[in-house]
Design a protein around this motif. Structure first.
Motif, PDB file in Angstrom:
ATOM      1  N   PRO A  57       4.584   7.249  -6.200  1.00 54.01           N
ATOM      2  CA  PRO A  57       4.328   8.633  -6.633  1.00 54.01           C
ATOM      3  C   PRO A  57       5.471   9.571  -6.255  1.00 54.01           C
ATOM      4  O   PRO A  57       5.830  10.459  -7.021  1.00 54.01           O
ATOM      5  N   TYR A  58       6.034   9.324  -5.083  1.00 55.33           N
ATOM      6  CA  TYR A  58       7.132  10.192  -4.637  1.00 55.33           C
ATOM      7  C   TYR A  58       8.342  10.052  -5.561  1.00 55.33           C
ATOM      8  O   TYR A  58       8.956  11.040  -5.952  1.00 55.33           O
ATOM      9  N   PHE A  59       8.647   8.791  -5.915  1.00 58.32           N
ATOM     10  CA  PHE A  59       9.763   8.582  -6.832  1.00 58.32           C
ATOM     11  C   PHE A  59       9.490   9.245  -8.170  1.00 58.32           C
ATOM     12  O   PHE A  59      10.370   9.854  -8.777  1.00 58.32           O
ATOM     13  N   ALA A  60       8.230   9.105  -8.615  1.00 54.16           N
ATOM     14  CA  ALA A  60       7.879   9.697  -9.909  1.00 54.16           C
ATOM     15  C   ALA A  60       8.046  11.210  -9.846  1.00 54.16           C
ATOM     16  O   ALA A  60       8.635  11.828 -10.741  1.00 54.16           O
ATOM     17  N   LEU A  61       7.562  11.783  -8.753  1.00 58.53           N
ATOM     18  CA  LEU A  61       7.687  13.227  -8.595  1.00 58.53           C
ATOM     19  C   LEU A  61       9.163  13.623  -8.548  1.00 58.53           C
ATOM     20  O   LEU A  61       9.598  14.583  -9.195  1.00 58.53           O
ATOM     21  N   SER A  62       9.952  12.862  -7.759  1.00 60.25           N
ATOM     22  CA  SER A  62      11.363  13.166  -7.640  1.00 60.25           C
ATOM     23  C   SER A  62      12.045  13.076  -8.996  1.00 60.25           C
ATOM     24  O   SER A  62      12.857  13.923  -9.354  1.00 60.25           O
ATOM     25  N   ARG A  63      11.678  12.021  -9.740  1.00 63.75           N
ATOM     26  CA  ARG A  63      12.329  11.854 -11.031  1.00 63.75           C
ATOM     27  C   ARG A  63      11.965  13.016 -11.939  1.00 63.75           C
ATOM     28  O   ARG A  63      12.817  13.555 -12.646  1.00 63.75           O
ATOM     29  N   ALA A  64      10.701  13.427 -11.859  1.00 62.07           N
ATOM     30  CA  ALA A  64      10.289  14.555 -12.696  1.00 62.07           C
ATOM     31  C   ALA A  64      11.055  15.806 -12.290  1.00 62.07           C
ATOM     32  O   ALA A  64      11.583  16.534 -13.135  1.00 62.07           O
ATOM     33  N   LEU A  65      11.152  16.042 -10.996  1.00 60.60           N
ATOM     34  CA  LEU A  65      11.849  17.242 -10.538  1.00 60.60           C
ATOM     35  C   LEU A  65      13.325  17.183 -10.908  1.00 60.60           C
ATOM     36  O   LEU A  65      13.937  18.189 -11.227  1.00 60.60           O
ATOM     37  N   LEU A 125       0.832  -1.206   0.000  1.00 57.01           N
ATOM     38  CA  LEU A 125       0.000   0.000   0.000  1.00 57.01           C
ATOM     39  C   LEU A 125       0.865   1.254   0.000  1.00 57.01           C
ATOM     40  O   LEU A 125       0.674   2.166  -0.804  1.00 57.01           O
ATOM     41  N   TYR A 126       1.837   1.276   0.913  1.00 51.21           N
ATOM     42  CA  TYR A 126       2.718   2.450   0.986  1.00 51.21           C
ATOM     43  C   TYR A 126       3.485   2.621  -0.300  1.00 51.21           C
ATOM     44  O   TYR A 126       3.701   3.732  -0.782  1.00 51.21           O
ATOM     45  N   ASP A 127       3.892   1.488  -0.856  1.00 49.32           N
ATOM     46  CA  ASP A 127       4.655   1.553  -2.087  1.00 49.32           C
ATOM     47  C   ASP A 127       3.829   2.211  -3.181  1.00 49.32           C
ATOM     48  O   ASP A 127       4.306   3.080  -3.905  1.00 49.32           O
ATOM     49  N   ALA A 128       2.548   1.808  -3.254  1.00 46.61           N
ATOM     50  CA  ALA A 128       1.707   2.330  -4.326  1.00 46.61           C
ATOM     51  C   ALA A 128       1.284   3.767  -4.054  1.00 46.61           C
ATOM     52  O   ALA A 128       1.237   4.591  -4.961  1.00 46.61           O
ATOM     53  N   VAL A 129       0.961   4.065  -2.782  1.00 44.19           N
ATOM     54  CA  VAL A 129       0.375   5.371  -2.486  1.00 44.19           C
ATOM     55  C   VAL A 129       1.441   6.439  -2.272  1.00 44.19           C
ATOM     56  O   VAL A 129       1.282   7.580  -2.689  1.00 44.19           O
ATOM     57  N   ILE A 130       2.548   6.055  -1.633  1.00 45.63           N
ATOM     58  CA  ILE A 130       3.528   7.069  -1.272  1.00 45.63           C
ATOM     59  C   ILE A 130       4.827   6.924  -2.062  1.00 45.63           C
ATOM     60  O   ILE A 130       5.247   7.843  -2.752  1.00 45.63           O
ATOM     61  N   VAL A 131       5.424   5.725  -1.958  1.00 42.25           N
ATOM     62  CA  VAL A 131       6.783   5.603  -2.479  1.00 42.25           C
ATOM     63  C   VAL A 131       6.839   5.845  -3.979  1.00 42.25           C
ATOM     64  O   VAL A 131       7.623   6.651  -4.460  1.00 42.25           O
TER      65      VAL A 131
END
Lengths: 641, 478
Positions: free
Chosen positions: A576-584, A568-574
């Motif tokens: 998306p966070y990685f995706a956001l980080s990669r985008a940034l 759950l954490y992987d899907a909800v937090i980790v």
């Protein structure tokens, strides 16, 4: 003075072993750290005895000013009262035994001095945490144990899984720490101080203070919730528990010291330390009870299906911490510290016993590949029994007294949420007994499931490991009935002094004595039932569990995968966070932030080339450009004059 | 007009220096042997004597208003004399080496200096023109001094042709101003222009022409085109001279001309100066990046520095002018020191001018590399070196006048400029060493040391320079 020695001796040991360990060798580093720890435990125990039995006055040991800015003061000082003294005595004793045990367990390691330095550093940080006189110093210790935990989980840094577990533990703890840090700030805003004595003296004055965040709340409730969020991270409560099972990647003594006996109980300690404030925050306490009860039950269910011996014990730790929070949540802080104390001994014992098994089985941790070894390692077998009896809450072992007290207090609180805590706890008690005996039977009984080669190597651990086991086993047997009356009895105030203050309306300790008989009996009954089920399933009919797992595949997988929290954490937090980080990173940093200076540099060099191009050496061009410039300036001048 | 009203004693330093110049000239002509070294020493002596005569500060107006001696002129004259003297010192060894040991060299520098002192004291458009021409004529000759060398002759000719054009512009401007206002004296002009509204377009155009003439001398954009070619072609000792005193005097003259007679038209000429300043800063920082020849690089560097100085003038306040003077002082010492180092770039008897020739100087000659690095950091405006303080006073004056754009562009271009200055430091300290340079002559080490010490320790004792600059600036705003 004794108290200060107890706190700072481990620091000395850590520094010596850490800075000079390579030079003086493993043996010397071990000797220094262990001697320092023994000194610390002697001082710690004497300080405890002289305070509680010798009538020494409680007080503070001032060490100097830390920060002094405007109205914000923080000093280095050790708070010497029953709560901190009992914690110091427990931490130093358990830590000393684990240091000694590690001599045997880590004997094949290549950087033993580093391990011992970290262990001592952890002990020092934990002692700073429990002796803190103000919130900032407590936070210092809090972060210090977090750091030591990170270092020790990732001790085998060449294993990717260990590094990942260390980072996970650190990151998840940061989330809790954020709540804690904000809580400290709010305490300062409310009380104008972070000194415990100042805060607790002013509890009466700020009762009706409010604080506006997503609506207006009583300040005490917000403080209580925020501090509890910090405690949730450190004590692996539901939601922020995900790091604890993974933390088993560290060496087993680390699991015993940090992730069972001491550090994870810091959150419980914080609740007890803040009892004067929390007792006036019923909403926050209800939340504490709710999370505690849920954690106790959740972790117990997961523990029933795990196959890694250390993970079973890890989930049991998680579950037992839930009990302690239930106790704190219903106002029985004394009971939560009592359980903390007994738990420290029997859980350290279980972990070290498991370590001894793993040691004997050539580093095998999967219980499915064990079995049939009880005759080969009888001492380990015996102490594991003692530990399990204590954990399962069987009379007269330590766990019986403390767990019963918690369940009685939950019942006696007579609130809905207290009832919830009671039923969760009761159910968890049965599950606890079940998975404890499942562990015992799978590990020691039945036919050997390990290969021939491993079985030949099974041997009892050396004395340096078994002696600490025996001492802890003694603790697991006696701490219950020795301390029960003092800590929770009629005269609890004589023991605790001012270290735990409760509201005049809080009668839970008294009411505990008058619960119905079935309430007092039920934990033992359900515990025995759990043992019986475990015996039936794993000893008498060993084929049944597999059938059950096949029949109830969904439930089994749900439990085996720990309620899918990680997923759950992987899907909800980790993710998306990685995706956001990669985008940034790729868009924000590499393209925009790097692009601006790079583009400017290109622009500059390009314009340089253009500028220099006019400079072709021809006088006519030069004179012409002068005249053009002049015309331009005259026009500007005439146009805008 | 009586003899006393002439107040001729005010011009004693100039008169003495001119007489010395003629004496040295006669001595050089009559002497049978080559007397370059001796005449140079005599010239330095004459500069020192003149400097002593300037110092007491006899202030007043002489020659029927043609000549003014005040704190401002004294400040400028002293700076010019120091710069000229140091430039003679750096030329001692170089001219020997490249076969330019002719006694006319120091004499020409001396007469050039007389012209510059006259410019500093000019209080009439005619004195202004005469002083400028005296300075320029000497420099035309000096630029072509290595007459057997094509580059030098070309440089001299280029400078002469373009300089003649600039002089023509200035003279035309002077005649316009005279024609539209009826006077050439600064004080009369100031009176006539007390009401800015009365300034006729013709007069205004005349002012632009005068500015153009002077901007040519300080090599401000767009009148800068001669600078890189002349800097590169002229003998290096002359390039060193060109970058120092002959920048100071016209700049001082521009400041006085703008502040005194045309002071009331501040709002009009301000935007002119702002434009020229921005263009100079941009070009100075951008064009220098691509340069491989250190003399060309210094040419663009000087264009940029003049852009910064013009910010102070554009501010049009006491603080601004004070900044101009302080900047010029720091600039002169950094520039003369840099050229002392450039003149020391000689390997097996051959003069070198490439930036890459400095590679590894940090290892082959640490002392010179250190001095060079100090000058480069100073020019880039890195604190606490003097170059930083020059920029600081200029920028703060601009900010006080609300000229944020100018200050921001100044800061940004000095960032760009820092690139090529620090690039030289990088080449010296991090690139693979080349063969060591020939041993440095003492004269160059001396000048480099003077410049380096001044640049490094200016921040310790800035008070005398700042106070003198403040006093000088106040004179113009009475």
């Amino acid at each position: 003075m004794l108290f200060a020695v107890a706190v700072f001796a481990p620091l000395l040991g850590s520094i010596v072993a850490g800075l000079f360990g390579k030079a003086i060798g493993d043996r010397a580093a071990q000797a220094v750290t262990i001697l320092c720890m023994i000194l610390a435990s002697i001082c710690g125990v004497s300080a405890f005895v002289s305070l509680v039995y010798g009538g020494a006055p409680a007080g503070t040991v001032s060490l100097g000013t830390w920060l002094d800015a405007g109205t914000f003061h923080a000093s280095w000082a050790l708070r010497y009262d029953a709560l901190s003294a009992v914690m110091v005595a427990m931490v130093t004793c358990v830590a000393t035994l684990i240091h000694i045990y590690s001599v045997g367990y880590m004997s094949h390691d290549s950087t033993v001095w580093r391990f011992f330095s970290y262990l001592s550093l952890f002990s020092f940080a934990m002692l700073m945490l429990v002796t803190a006189d103000n919130l900032l110093q407590l936070f210092f210790g809090w972060e210090g144990v977090g750091l030591a935990s990170y270092l020790l989980i990732g001790y085998w840094y060449d294993r990717p899984s260990a590094c990942a577990a260390a980072i996970k533990a650190f990151v998840v703890n940061r989330i809790g720490d954020l709540g804690f840090a904000v809580g400290i700030a709010l305490v300062f805003v409310t009380f104008g101080s972070i000194d415990f004595s100042t805060i607790f003296a002013a509890v009466g004055q700020h009762q009706s203070d409010t604080y506006s965040v997503f609506g207006t709340w009583r300040a005490y409730e917000v403080i209580g919730i925020l501090l509890f969020i910090g405690a949730m991270g450190k004590s692996a409560q539901l939601g922020l528990h995900v790091w604890l099972p993974d933390a088993m990647e560290g060496p087993t003594p680390v699991s015993a010291l940090i992730h069972a006996a001491t550090m994870v109980t810091a959150g419980v300690f914080l609740m007890a330390r803040f009892s004067p404030v929390l007792d006036y925050a019923p909403g926050a306490l209800a939340f504490v009870t709710f999370i505690g009860g849920s954690t106790a039950l959740f972790a117990a269910t997961v523990g029933c299906v795990q196959n890694d011996i250390k993970r079973v014990i890890a989930y049991s730790t998680c579950s037992q911490l839930g009990y302690m929070f239930v106790a704190a949540g219903v106002g029985a802080y004394q009971a939560s510290i009592f359980h903390l104390l007994t738990h420290a001994f029997f859980k350290a014992l279980l972990f070290l016993g498991a370590g001894s098994v793993i040691h004997a089985m050539s580093d095998e941790q999967d219980m499915r590949k064990m079995g049939g070894i009880w005759k080969k390692i009888p001492l380990t077998y015996a102490v594991m029994w003692i530990g399990s009896l204590a954990l399962g809450g069987v009379f007269p072992f330590a766990g019986y007294y403390s767990k019963d007290a918690i369940l009685e207090a939950a019942w006696a609180s007579e609130t809905a949420i207290g009832q919830y805590g009671f039923w969760c706890g009761l159910l968890a008690a049965g599950l606890t007994a079940f998975y404890s005996w499942r562990l015992l039977i799978l590990t020691f009984h039945g036919k050997p499931r390990a290969d021939h080669h491993t079985m030949e190597h099974v041997h009892e651990s050396p004395a340096v490991m078994t002696v600490p086991l025996l001492l802890l086993a003694a603790g697991a047997v006696v701490t219950g009935f020795v301390f029960h009356e003092q800590l929770l009895g009629e005269h609890w105030q004589a023991f605790w002094g001012n270290s735990i203050q409760i509201a005049p309306t809080n009668h839970v300790l008294h009411a505990m004595e008058e619960v119905p008989g079935w309430v007092a009996l039920s934990p033992s009954v359900i515990g025995l039932f759990g043992i019986a089920v475990a015996y039936l399933l794993y000893m008498a009919m060993p084929q049944v569990p597999a059938q059950l797992a096949a029949t109830f595949g969904g439930v089994y997988r749900f439990l085996l995968n720990k309620w899918y929290f990680d997923e759950l954490y992987d899907a909800v937090i980790v993710r998306p966070y990685f995706a956001l980080s990669r985008a940034l990173w790729q868009v924000g940093d590499a393209t925009i932030i790097d692009g601006i200076p790079n583009g400017l540099a290109t622009l500059t060099t390009d314009s340089t080339a253009q500028v220099v191009k006019i400079q072709n050496g021809s006088i006519a061009v030069y004179a012409f450009s002068m005249l053009i410039g002049l015309v331009f300036l005259v026009s500007i001048f005439l146009l805008f004059r | 007009m009586t003899w006393t009203a002439m107040n001729w004693t005010l011009a004693v330093p100039e008169l003495v220096l001119a007489c010395c110049g003629m004496g040295i000239l006669v001595f050089g002509v009559l002497s049978k042997r080559e007397t370059f070294q001796l005449c140079s020493m005599l010239t330095i002596g004459a500069f020192l004597l003149t400097g002593v005569l300037v110092l007491p500060g006899a202030y007043g107006v002489g020659y029927s208003g043609l000549f003014t001696s005040d704190a401002f002129s004294a400040f400028v004259k002293l700076l010019v004399l120091v710069a000229a003297a140091l430039c003679v010192v750096v030329s001692l060894d170089y001219n020997e080496h490249v076969n330019l040991r002719r006694f006319e060299f120091p004499v020409l520098m001396l007469f050039c200096t007389v012209g510059m002192m006259l410019m500093a004291s000019a209080s009439n458009l005619m004195t202004m023109y005469v002083g400028t021409e005296l300075m320029s004529l000497a420099i035309y000759v000096l630029a072509a001094f290595a007459r057997d060398e094509l580059r030098s002759a070309e440089a001299g000719l280029k400078y002469f042709v373009l300089g003649a054009l600039a002089s023509g512009l200035m003279l035309y401007g002077i005649s316009l101003v005279y024609g539209f206002s009826g006077s050439m004296a600064f004080d009369k002009l100031a009176e006539a222009l007390a009401d800015p509204a009365s300034a006729s377009p013709g007069l205004v155009v005349g002012i632009v022409f005068i500015v153009a003439g002077l901007a040519f001398k300080v090599s401000a954009v767009p009148f800068h085109m001669w600078t890189p070619d002349v800097y590169e072609g002229a003998p290096t000792s002359i390039t060193a001279f060109l970058g120092t005193a002959p920048k100071v005097a016209p700049m001082a003259l521009l400041v006085r001309a703008m502040a005194t007679p045309f002071g009331q038209l501040l709002v009009q000429w301000q935007q002119l100066i702002v434009l020229v300043s921005i263009a100079s800063m941009l070009l100075g920082s951008l064009a220098a990046i691509g340069q491989r020849n250190i003399k060309r690089l210094m040419a663009y560097s000087s264009i940029g520095h003049m852009g910064y100085v013009l910010i102070g003038l554009a501010a049009g306040s006491v603080d601004g002018i004070r900044g101009v003077l302080i900047y010029l002082v720091t600039y002169v010492f950094m520039n003369v020191g840099t050229f002392a180092c450039i003149l020391a770039m000689r390997r097996r008897g051959k003069m070198l001018e490439g930036i890459s020739d400095l590679a590894g100087l940090g290892r082959t000659d640490p002392a010179m590399a250190l001095a060079f690095a100090v000058f480069m950091f100073g020019m880039a405006g890195i604190p606490p070196l003097s170059g930083f303080w020059g920029k600081y006073f200029i920028f703060s004056a601009a900010v006080q006048q609300g000229m944020w754009t100018l200050a921001v562009i100044g800061v940004l271009t000095s960032v760009v400029g820092a690139y090529y200055y620090i690039n030289i430091v990088k080449v010296m300290y991090f690139d693979a060493p080349e063969e060591a340079f020939d041993p440095r002559p003492a004269s160059l080490s001396f000048v480099a040391a003077v410049g380096g010490l001044f640049t490094t320790f200016f921040f310790v004792f800035p008070a005398p320079v700042v106070a003198a600059a403040e006093a000088a600036a106040k004179v113009l705003f009475r």
